[in-house]
Design a protein around this motif. Structure first.
Motif, PDB file in Angstrom:
ATOM      1  N   ALA A 121      -6.242   4.228   3.465  1.00  0.00           N
ATOM      2  CA  ALA A 121      -5.202   3.262   3.789  1.00  0.00           C
ATOM      3  C   ALA A 121      -5.750   2.204   4.736  1.00  0.00           C
ATOM      4  N   ILE A 155       0.851  -1.190   0.000  1.00  0.00           N
ATOM      5  CA  ILE A 155       0.000   0.000   0.000  1.00  0.00           C
ATOM      6  C   ILE A 155       0.884   1.236   0.000  1.00  0.00           C
ATOM      7  N   TYR A 156       0.692   2.098  -0.961  1.00  0.00           N
ATOM      8  CA  TYR A 156       1.495   3.328  -1.001  1.00  0.00           C
ATOM      9  C   TYR A 156       0.718   4.419  -1.721  1.00  0.00           C
ATOM     10  N   SER A 157       1.261   5.639  -1.667  1.00  0.00           N
ATOM     11  CA  SER A 157       0.571   6.763  -2.305  1.00  0.00           C
ATOM     12  C   SER A 157       0.897   6.790  -3.782  1.00  0.00           C
ATOM     13  N   ASP A 165      -3.315   4.323  -1.644  1.00  0.00           N
ATOM     14  CA  ASP A 165      -4.076   4.918  -0.525  1.00  0.00           C
ATOM     15  C   ASP A 165      -4.309   6.413  -0.719  1.00  0.00           C
ATOM     16  N   GLY A 178       3.678  -0.862   3.852  1.00  0.00           N
ATOM     17  CA  GLY A 178       3.166   0.488   3.569  1.00  0.00           C
ATOM     18  C   GLY A 178       3.357   1.389   4.774  1.00  0.00           C
ATOM     19  N   THR A 179       3.125   2.619   4.627  1.00  0.00           N
ATOM     20  CA  THR A 179       2.824   3.425   3.461  1.00  0.00           C
ATOM     21  C   THR A 179       3.530   4.755   3.540  1.00  0.00           C
ATOM     22  N   SER A 180       3.321   5.618   2.566  1.00  0.00           N
ATOM     23  CA  SER A 180       4.123   6.845   2.464  1.00  0.00           C
ATOM     24  C   SER A 180       3.824   7.880   3.546  1.00  0.00           C
ATOM     25  N   GLY A 217       5.710   7.839  -3.243  1.00  0.00           N
ATOM     26  CA  GLY A 217       5.126   6.503  -3.330  1.00  0.00           C
ATOM     27  C   GLY A 217       5.675   5.734  -4.520  1.00  0.00           C
TER      28      GLY A 217
END
Ligand SMILES: Nc1ncnc2c1ncn2[C@@H]1O[C@H](COP(=O)(O)OP(=O)(O)OP(=O)(O)O)[C@@H](O)[C@H]1O
Ligand SMILES: Nc1ncnc2c1ncn2[C@@H]1O[C@H](COP(=O)(O)OP(=O)(O)OP(=O)(O)O)[C@@H](O)[C@H]1O
Ligand SMILES: [Mg+2]
Ligand SMILES: [Mg+2]
Lengths: 239, 354, 327, 255, 373
Positions: free
Chosen positions: E62, E11-13, E55, E80-82, E22
């Motif tokens: 997210a 999961i990332y931006s 996300d 994750g995440t950013s 991301g």
């Protein structure tokens, strides 16, 4: 010769069919009165001539030019002035600015034709008195005066005016009758919608009566004035 | 009886009625028809947005007040639950305290804003609320000791509505019976009650006066309605309903932060939904929110499909990349204004008239 | 005529604010630095807001997509200046300007061209309908921002001012960024041009009239459509110019660069009064000064200084300082 | 009894209404005439509360109305129709009238906001609105939106809203302006009927002298904001000030 | 078990304000998997399947994505995440589902601090590591420091940790500015005031994230008063702003030219090959998360049982582009080197090049343990 001619004009507003084949002729140099009951379609006819609504069928001719499909500015650019029913005053602008916009040739107030302004001020003193006031603050009748003043600030070939006398005091109506007379003499053609019978009779050369989106009678004013029965049947009263 | 429940405001279009029934049934049985956590989250978000948008429509569609501060009240509701749950722990009492507190704050603020709306012109008011809302968002991220700042607050709620609670080991119709399910139905009931209440309000004599004020405030005052009172009441009511929607959101997410409930993005979504659905109609909010939230939630997935289909056209696939889903959301904005000038409800109703 | 006299009170706001700040800042050179920086900052803000005074103030289009033109201008500048980096990094003012001039022009042309499209496809169907304007222009904004990401990528790009405009000059102990002086010059040109055009021609009148009653303006024989397109394009081009100036000031650009200043611009125009170039200038200068003074005296307050300023002004003059259009 | 004492309003340097003191008794129809811009509409605005007087007072049956909002004055018994049509354009004709009926009965602020009943349950209001529409010949258009009505019908509706308020004092501002000669009698008939009810006070601004002559029990003349003549219709019309400044018989600069 | 896919949710931006970050993480993560599995994408015969999720930088998204990943997609573990806010919102979900979550690249201390639970591991550096390593780089006798940061949790926490670990230098003032600040004149004036009457070396230490360039304070009267500026490292586009400051010192998490080890060589050359550009700040992080996971899976023989993974990973060391990292047993934070750098101007690069002064080894930093087990 007819300066303006409508033949078989139909106009729709949205889903509504308002004009059902209007035939109307406005002879050059004359004053034509357009009469009819509330809702007969007078305003709609004028708006159709000006291109504010477009005819779905039929033709509108001005001079020797067909103007049916032209855009409003082009039509106005043919030297036509229009005073709408709601007067179309720019309420935020001052009286001066309203007049300046109507004077197409002038870039700023000092370039407006002085002699003509003087004439207008004499007809409608309120225009001069409130020259630098926001037009929205004028009284109902003063607004009406401004609307008519705008239409005559420069010489035009055709004036189209929707009920100019409503809300005016008798003295001013007299002024206006004089003014239209003077304009007519100088060769201007005028198409007038009017409810004020007195006004109509004193000025009209020709008359057209509308009902239900059609012109149901047209002819000379003198003949119409004389025929009380015709009046009764067309307008529901005698003049 | 049913008619009274809907305050005699019939959908006035068979298609609209069918759509409404589909939406309501879909939402009522969502956990069983659309299995999966994601689908349930989407359904819950739909419920929250229905209430939020309907409350905004009371202000915009019925009273004609354009305000960008509506998410502020949404946020207050969400923070009310979040802060009380964080401070007072995971109890029902804490939730009630949070909700009550939030309602009081919203009441006071919306009262002030409602009064202010009479002082300045409509555009100015809209712009002022825009500024106030952004200031409020800044404030929320600044007061990090209370609000958790930009990171927001993650919190626990009573066991009964938490996912970890299972009231039966046996899945029912393939759906595990847990706290999440209960929580969903809590939201569902709340949404139904609130929407019916709003429907009642807009169809009351009061609601009719709001419409008159929207049309011509000056004349409404002249025929004897005290515009100040009506407008302020509408502003306050709409804020209170938005607060409740915010509380629903926080209860579902068990999280709240400035971006989640206060952002301008949400405000714009709400505006769009009102317009897509049809202004001045609570049913519009229901249909609009459902369509929009679903579209928004699945747009990226849809684009993934489209993108792989267009993979041999590089420029097209760049545009169809799921990374660019917002592009298509933007297109949706534009198209919906083009093609639904009176909203879905308006469209369907004119069709029904033909 | 009464009411026609020039209303000078708002003009005093700027010096009054500066004088109030003088004793509070303590040292003269600090005050001078802050004041000059604030005024220059105000000029930059004015440049970005100038386009919006036309589009929102005069034409009454609540354009939430105005930021797209700002962003496009800034990104065009990164491309042009990147291409002309030899000239822009040369240590000679003449060659720097040779690099900057095409950047400004191309940015304005590009933003103007986009404005033409924007007017045609986004704004035209919604003249006079505020709510729809908000939505459709937001849509346009999102599309524009995403397209920028497609073309230039989502990452922040550097945009450094040419060498001769980097650095500081000192005057009476106050440090003044050279770039700000350049911005003041551009801002004065923009202001002069706009003020002259609007006061010496009928353009301003026609737009105000057209907003109130478009049909009537057409009935008077003016092609208001074309005029509106023209003004929108000019407004967009000015936003493009503003974008370059803002990007160079920040020294970097991100796709959201336009969206970030949206609220600020609306505040400036509201303070100034709808449709008023002079008002927008005063609004921008006040915002610039307020930001600097409050940033020095009470940094926490700087967050809310714009809003406080706006509320204060509106309590004094509910229509802004120099309302031209009356809406 | 409606009474104004020294009623004055200034706009900047311009005095639009200048110290007008006048009383209007129930059972009489007073026509207010005067050149355009004389201050007739402004005088109405001061009485009904749309404008705040710079000086002077307004009272109804001995109770001062000064300082009351327009809506409060409406509830006190003042009713007003406007010179420039001023309706709810996107609502239907019926709904326009119904709202005015509602304002005097259920839902008015005196009785609470009434936000928890269903409007269609208030059948009496709808019946009353229907009845009023029938009276002014608009029944056939009751479901049309006001914006689509021709100008003349909008004027009629303007009057219907005033009738719906059932006030003690009726103020008409050029009710027949722009109305067709065949339709105007409908409105004039309504006014005649009102006159029969001796408890009603009627104020009428009108430029059509034949109408004034026929209906008025009394005429007052405003000129440049001041009350310059007051009395019996025939006398007043014959007076030089009216003949010159208003009717323009002996042409002399007006206003 | 063997034969079934190993499902990892990443999961990332991929969109939103942190999109650029991301994307780097995602590239790094996939390269890392490729490297660690030697291109096979399998561990012990089990194929690794990565499900990428966006996300949008929003915590609520997210959070529900993670729940959906664990439950609907049957992910064995997630990465994750950013955004820190989003990462914090994800933590309780891991606990609810009793599945592993490797946090990368969010930096907030509380992730491995008071919000931590035993399912959470972090490969990225935390704020303390950033701050403490920067303190090491700045900490010299006779130095006076003013801190300049954004007025938010990121800025304030970073500065607190920085202050705590200074031994020799003296902090003479702190400036917290609204995060959206673009005009730094006022701040520069305040900073000048704070240095009044101090002698010796004067430094403004800056922590900033965002579009505006805070280094401009230097031009606003600081440089002429002999005040230096300093700041931690950043992504390459931001390093452009460092170019006018040759000789500036600070510490950086990763710069592709600094670490000398086979992993980094592989990363740099493969990244150049694929993307015609050097790997950036967050690429290395994504890479490290991947090697950490594969290393653990190799150790468990492809077993993805959560408890097994946890016990394997606690105290586990793994190779990354930054050299060896170790998950600290207590709070699952990866202990790692940071790099003390000095900016050099090299015409070949558009940015100021950070040159290694000294590798700050994990042992040199006393990173506090802030979680409660
Ligand atoms: N916008 C509109 N939508 C629908 N119908 C309209 C609209 N405008 C006018 N009409 C209808 O068109 C018909 C003609 O209206 P028009 O305004 O032309 O009448 P008119 O002869 O000018 O009447 P009046 O003397 O009252 O001004 C009327 O029946 C009116 O209801
Ligand atoms: N709000 C205002 N601000 C400034 N002047 C105003 C305002 N309202 C009215 N006036 C002025 O006051 C004068 C009286 O206006 P009023 O509308 O009362 O005239 P009236 O007698 O009703 O005229 P008409 O017969 O034309 O309707 C006019 O000269 C008008 O310009
Ligand atoms: Mg008409
Ligand atoms: Mg009047």
């Amino acid at each position: 010769m007819n300066l303006l001619e409508l033949s078989g004009v139909h106009t729709h507003i949205g889903a509504y069919h308002i004009l059902h084949g209007v035939d109307l002729a406005v002879p050059k140099g004359q004053l034509t009165m357009l009469l009819g009951r509330n809702g007969a379609g007078k305003t709609t006819t004028l708006r159709t001539i000006m291109g504010l609504w477009h005819a779905s069928q039929g033709r509108v001719r001005f001079g020797d030019k067909e103007i049916t499909a032209l855009q409003t500015p082009q039509i106005a650019g043919l030297n036509i002035a229009y005073v709408p029913e709601n007067m179309g005053i720019f309420a935020d602008l001052t009286v001066k600015e309203n007049m300046l916009l109507a004077a197409r040739a002038a870039k700023n107030a000092s370039q407006m034709d002085d002699a003509r302004l003087k004439w207008i001020f004499k007809l409608f003193p309120a225009v001069e008195k409130f020259w630098n006031h926001p037009a929205g603050k004028l009284s109902g009748g003063q607004k009406q005066m401004l609307a008519v003043s705008r239409a005559i600030v420069e010489p035009r070939e055709l004036l189209i005016i929707d009920e100019p006398s409503k809300g005016l005091a008798p003295a001013i109506i007299n002024n206006m009758i004089d003014a239209f007379d003077e304009l007519k003499r100088s060769g201007v053609t005028i198409l007038l919608v009017e409810q004020n019978i007195n006004f109509a009779q004193r000025l009209g050369d020709t008359v057209a009566v509308m009902d239900n989106g059609r012109v149901v009678h047209s002819g000379s004013m003198t003949a119409f004035s004389a025929d009380a029965q015709l009046q009764q049947s067309l307008l529901g009263l005698a003049l | 009886m049913l008619k009274r429940l809907f305050s005699h405001d019939s959908p006035r279009s068979h298609l609209l009625a069918m759509l409404l029934i589909t939406v309501v049934l879909g939402l009522a049985f969502a956990p069983f028809i659309f299995p999966g956590v994601k689908a349930l989250s989407v359904a819950a978000k739909v419920l929250v947005f229905i209430v939020l948008v309907a409350s905004f429509d009371l202000l915009l569609g019925y009273t004609g007040i354009v305000s960008f501060a509506h998410t502020m009240f949404f946020g207050i509701g969400a923070y009310g639950i979040a802060i009380s749950a964080t401070r007072l722990g995971a109890g029902w009492g804490a939730m009630l305290v949070g909700l009550g507190g939030a309602l009081v704050v919203s009441l006071v603020l919306s009262f002030a804003i409602g009064l202010f709306s009479l002082r300045v012109r409509a555009i100015f008011f809209a712009m002022i609320t825009l500024a106030v809302a952004s200031a409020f968002q800044t404030l929320a991220s600044q007061l990090s000791d209370i609000t958790g700042g930009e990171d927001g607050l993650t919190f626990k709620l009573p066991e009964l509505i938490s996912p970890s609670f299972e009231f039966s080991d046996e899945p029912f119709l393939g759906v595990s019976l847990d706290g999440r399910l209960l929580c969903y139905y809590l939201l569902f009931v709340a949404a139904v009650v609130l929407v019916l209440a709003l429907l009642r309000i807009v169809n009351s004599p009061f609601g009719r006066v709001l419409q008159a004020i929207r049309e011509n405030e000056f004349r409404a005052e002249a025929i004897g309605y005290r515009v100040v009172v009506y407008r302020t009441t509408a502003a306050v009511l709409s804020a209170l309903f938005a607060t409740l929607a915010g509380a629903m959101l926080a209860i579902w997410l068990r999280y709240n932060g400035p971006d989640t409930s206060l952002s301008f993005e949400i405000m714009v979504d709400v505006l769009l939904i009102v317009v897509i659905g049809g202004m001045g109609s609570i049913y519009g909010a229901v249909i609009g929110a459902t369509l929009f939230v679903i579209a928004q939630s699945y747009l990226q997935d849809l684009l993934k499909l489209a993108n792989s289909a267009a993979s041999d056209l590089p420029w097209l696939s760049a545009l169809l990349s799921p990374d660019r889903w917002l592009l298509w959301l933007g297109v949706l904005f534009v198209l919906s204004v083009y093609y639904f000038p009176t909203g879905i409800v308006g469209r369907l109703r004119t069709r029904a008239l033909r | 005529m009464k009411g026609m006299d020039f209303d000078w009170k708002p003009l005093l706001l700027v010096p009054v604010l500066a004088l109030i700040a003088l004793p509070l800042t303590g040292s003269f050179s600090t005050w001078l630095t802050l004041t000059i920086a604030g005024l220059a900052m105000g000029m930059i803000i004015f440049i970005i807001a100038s386009g919006l005074t036309l589009v929102f103030g005069l034409m009454d289009v609540l354009n939430f997509g105005h930021g797209v033109f700002i962003a496009l201008g800034a990104y065009m500048a990164t491309t042009v200046l990147g291409g002309l980096s030899d000239w822009s990094t040369a240590d000679a003012l003449g060659r720097n300007l040779m690099a900057l001039a095409p950047a400004l022009v191309i940015a304005m042309v590009a933003a103007g061209a986009l404005g033409l499209l924007f007017e045609r496809f986004i704004v035209r169907p919604v003249y006079g309908q505020h709510l729809k304007q908000i939505l459709i222009t937001m849509g346009g904004m999102i599309i524009g921002e995403e397209l920028i990401k497609v073309i230039w990528g989502p990452a922040q790009l550097p945009l450094l001012p040419p060498t001769a405009m980097a650095g500081t000059v000192f005057w009476l102990g106050a440090a003044i960024e050279k770039y700000r002086l350049f911005a003041v010059a551009i801002g004065l040109v923009v202001f002069g041009g706009m003020a002259w055009t609007l006061s010496r021609t009928k353009v301003g009148l026609l737009i105000r009239a057209g907003v109130q009653d478009r049909e009537m303006v057409e009935s008077l024989g003016y092609r208001i459509r074309r005029l509106f397109i023209g003004i929108f394009v000019v407004g967009s081009a000015l936003a493009g110019l503003g974008g370059v100036m803002w990007g160079l000031f920040q020294q970097s650009v991100v796709p959201q660069i336009g969206a970030q200043v949206n609220v600020l611009l609306f505040i400036v125009i509201i303070i100034g009064g709808l449709g008023s170039t002079g008002g927008a200038l005063i609004g921008a200068l006040l915002v610039g000064l307020m930001a600097n003074y409050s940033g020095f005296l009470l940094p926490k307050l700087a967050l809310f200084s714009n809003i406080l300023l706006m509320v204060g002004i509106l309590l004094w003059r509910p229509q802004g300082v120099y309302p031209v259009a009356n809406r | 009894m409606l009474e104004t004492k020294d009623l004055t309003i200034r706009f900047g340097g311009h005095v639009a209404v200048n110290g007008v003191s006048c009383a209007f008794a129930p059972g009489t129809l007073t026509a207010i005439v005067g050149p355009n811009g004389a201050g007739k509409t402004t005088y109405f605005n001061l009485i009904s509360g749309q404008l705040k007087a710079s000086a002077g007072t307004v009272s109804l049956d001995g109770k001062s109305l000064s300082g009351m909002s327009p809506s409060a004055r409406t509830h006190a018994g003042l009713g007003r129709a406007f010179q420039l049509t001023n309706l709810f354009p996107n609502l239907t004709v019926l709904e326009n009238v119904r709202l005015a009926v509602q304002a005097t009965r259920a839902g008015a602020h005196r009785h609470g906001l009434n936000l928890w009943s269903i409007w269609s349950d208030h059948k009496a209001l709808i019946r009353r609105a229907d009845q009023l529409l029938a009276q002014i010949n608009l029944k056939s258009k009751e479901y049309a939106t006001v914006a689509s009505l021709p100008h003349g019908d909008q004027r009629k509706l303007e009057v219907a809203l005033l009738m719906a308020l059932e006030p003690k004092v009726f103020m008409f501002d050029e009710p027949t302006a722009g109305m067709n000669a065949a339709e105007a009698p409908v409105i004039l008939d309504l006014i005649r009927q009102l006159k029969k009810d001796k408890s009603k006070t009627i104020l009428l601004v009108e430029h059509k002298m034949d109408v004034v002559r026929e209906l008025a029990d009394r005429i007052i003349v405003l000129h440049n904001g001041a009350l310059v003549a007051d009395g019996d219709p025939a006398e007043v019309i014959a007076s030089p000030v009216v003949q010159e400044a208003y009717l323009g018989v002996a042409p002399k600069e007006a206003a | 078990q063997s034969g079934k896919d190993i499902r990892i949710a990443h999961i990332y931006s991929n969109t939103g304000p942190l999109e650029a970050y991301g994307k780097q993480t995602a590239i790094g993560f996939n390269l890392g998997l490729e490297y660690a599995t030697e291109g096979t994408m399998t561990v012990n015969g089990r194929k690794i399947v990565v499900m990428e999720k966006d996300d949008q930088g929003k915590p609520d998204v997210a959070k529900s994505l993670l729940a959906a990943a664990y439950s609907d997609d049957k992910a064995d573990l997630a990465v994750g995440t950013s955004s820190s806010g989003a990462a914090l919102a994800m933590l309780p979900v891991a606990e609810e589902y009793k599945k592993l979550l490797v946090v990368e690249p969010a930096v907030a201390d509380s992730i491995t601090g008071d919000k931590w639970n035993k399912y959470v591991f972090r490969t990225s550096r935390n704020s303390s590591q950033d701050a403490i390593s920067n303190a090491v780089a700045q900490d010299k006798d006779g130095t006076s420091i003013v801190l300049l940061a954004q007025d938010n949790a990121f800025g304030r926490d970073g500065m607190t940790a920085f202050k705590e670990s200074l031994k020799k230098a003296k902090v003479v003032g702190e400036e917290y500015l609204p995060p959206a600040t673009t005009d730094f004149t006022a701040a520069a004036q305040r900073i000048l005031d704070k240095f009044k009457g101090t002698a010796g070396r004067k430094v403004v230490y800056i922590v900033w994230a965002g579009a505006a360039n805070p280094f401009k304070v230097s031009d606003l009267g600081l440089k002429s008063s002999g005040i230096e500026i300093a700041g931690g490292g950043n992504i390459l586009p931001a390093l452009v702003n460092y170019k006018p400051f040759p000789g500036m010192e600070g510490s950086i998490y990763y710069y592709f030219g600094i670490p000398k080890n086979p992993v980094n060589e592989w990363l740099v050359s493969n990244h150049y090959k694929k993307y015609k550009a050097p790997p950036d700040f967050f690429t290395a992080g994504g890479f490290a998360a991947a090697t950490a996971i594969v290393t653990a899976l190799k150790k468990t023989g492809g077993d993805t049982t959560t408890n097994k993974l946890i016990s394997t990973m606690e105290g586990m060391s793994f190779e990354t582009p930054k050299g060896k990292m170790t998950f600290r047993k207590e709070d699952h934070q990866a202990m790692q080197s940071m790099y003390h750098f000095k900016i050099k101007v090299d015409p070949a690069f558009a940015w100021g090049v950070p040159e290694l002064v000294h590798e700050i080894k994990p042992e040199e930093m006393n990173i506090p343990i802030r979680n409660k087990r």
